[in-house]
Design a protein around this motif. Structure first.
Motif, short mmCIF file in Angstrom:
data_model
loop_
_atom_site.label_atom_id
_atom_site.label_comp_id
_atom_site.label_asym_id
_atom_site.label_seq_id
_atom_site.Cartn_x
_atom_site.Cartn_y
_atom_site.Cartn_z
N ASP A 12 -7.58 3.24 7.36
CA ASP A 12 -6.69 4.21 6.72
C ASP A 12 -6.93 4.27 5.21
N ARG A 27 -2.85 8.94 9.11
CA ARG A 27 -2.35 8.57 7.80
C ARG A 27 -3.48 8.13 6.89
N ILE A 34 -4.09 5.67 3.43
CA ILE A 34 -3.61 4.77 2.39
C ILE A 34 -4.25 5.24 1.09
N THR A 58 1.11 4.88 1.45
CA THR A 58 0.50 5.61 2.57
C THR A 58 1.08 7.01 2.68
N CYS A 62 0.83 -1.20 0.00
CA CYS A 62 0.00 0.00 0.00
C CYS A 62 0.86 1.25 0.00
#
Lengths: 247, 247
Positions: free
Chosen positions: B195, B79, B81, B71, B69
């Motif tokens: 995320d 955060r 993603i 991020t 991913c």
DNA sequence: CGTCATATTGACTTTAGTCAATAGAAGTGG
DNA sequence: CCACTTCTATTGACTAAAGTCAATATGACG
């Protein structure tokens, strides 16, 4: 627009050339290659569709003046603006390789764009293969902006999202000389801002009032004034690095 | 990993080559050019950082197995993603032209990646200039996915966002033969899903329970089962066009 | 068997959305 | 320049979606 296409070959791409040079120095030959691209100018009124969603384009367009937006129309009837373009930006460079369009492009203000046919781009790349890297870079910067928007949309409050958007436009417009007296022309309606920030118009209105109350922005007619860009940057937690404006 | 780098030159890029062929047919020469890229394999455990945010890369990586991913770490400590990569995807093709990294890349499961040095890519492009168009296309598809995520994040409910994510992974993994018995390996924690969707872990948990209750997904250990992909597609209002998987 | 990471639950708060009305501004035709 | 229409912005009252905090399960693992 009474100008003949040829008249636009030079100045229309000046910002584009200056921008591409941020990635790598361009040779005289390459600059000439870019300059000799035939650019067909065309004007649009705010709200007009420049590139329809789902269409297959045979040319890419550059913003010469004004602001355009990429919008994705969802099946529910809602829509999301996924990016804005200012003078010197390609509205759909990716349509050179990616078809059909997964989004539309619309005029966010009265706008003048320059259309460049794909065969002409193809041709230029045959002659100047290294320019392909420069175009890749332009697409990469474009993608970085979308990532930033996604992160902001996913993780920040309405107030911050709008502050961020105003900051981003400030720096992008400043780079092309469109900031005067701490402000810039800004024709977006609150409804468009809502579509750009993933909010409702009502909530945009209230958040803008909060920004005004905090003295961060002043709106007048079709202009946005930012008395203290440093304060707005701080409020938005804005970091301009992703714009890759330096150099 | 006891394999020597050369052993990886062939099979490691098979999915990449098959994918690039979706854009334009590749000549035997071009395929050989791609195949002869030196690919250095490396394994990572879930959560490990593959590419740090802010770093300047001198190589790009391809996923061979597992899921990674991208991020973005925000200043607040939160955060987001911004995308997922499955086998055959470049995790950071853009790092070839864009530095420093505006995001990190992390292993979302145990993952095997192949690293390809930028000079090697540069070299290949000198020899096969048309491949530059293919890489542009890859970047363009990548950008289209980010636009889709942005639209979904900005305009859809938690329930739909997660359904959309599961649908997207289904089709992408199916294309590389990673779907078996209507399901796929899925090691993402609910925190990572949060995320990825711009939600909180608690709300992800509740939305997943709703998806389960509606019979759209079945989760077991590190696997996700989708008994009726048509139903999930309908629930998510999913349209796979943006993935450009056809051909 | 105990520890750590993940998942789940409950009670409560906050942000943002909805609906509907009103006020202002800009644009148009006469 | 005026009357009128149409957009756009603003407000209020209320609802709903998602977040917060904190506790409790569950499960993998050494």
């Amino acid at each position: 627009m009474s100008a003949r296409a040829e008249e636009w070959q030079g100045p229309a791409l000046d910002h584009v050339i200056r921008k591409l040079a941020r990635f790598a120095p361009l040779s005289r030959d390459e600059i000439n290659g870019l300059r000799s691209l035939p650019v067909i100018p065309r004007e649009y009124a705010r709200g007009e569709v420049i590139v329809p969603q789902g269409s297959i384009q045979s040319e890419s367009a550059v913003v010469i003046s004004g602001i355009t937006c990429r919008t994705k129309h969802l099946s529910e009837g809602t829509r999301q603006i996924v990016s804005l373009q200012v003078p010197g930006d390609f509205v759909d460079l990716h349509s050179f390789v990616l078809k059909p369009m997964d989004h539309a492009v619309e005029a966010a203000s009265k706008v003048l764009i320059g259309r460049i046919s794909h065969p002409a781009i193809e041709d230029m790349l045959e002659r100047h293969p290294r320019l392909c890297r420069s175009l890749m870079w332009d697409m990469a910067v474009d993608a970085a902006m979308t990532r930033e928007w996604l992160a902001i949309t996913g993780r920040r409050t309405a107030y911050q999202r709008l502050a961020h958007l105003f900051c981003e436009l400030y720096f992008r417009l400043e780079w092309v000389g469109r900031v005067r007296d701490q402000g810039y022309d800004f024709a977006l309606t609150q409804e468009m801002l809502a579509d750009a920030s993933g909010l409702t118009p009502v909530h945009v209105n209230r958040s803008i009032q909060a920004l005004r109350a905090d003295g961060l922005i002043v709106t007048e007619r079709q202009r946005l004034m930012i008395p203290d860009i440093g304060a707005l940057v701080a409020a938005a937690n804005f970091d301009a690095a992703y714009l890759h404006l330096l150099k």
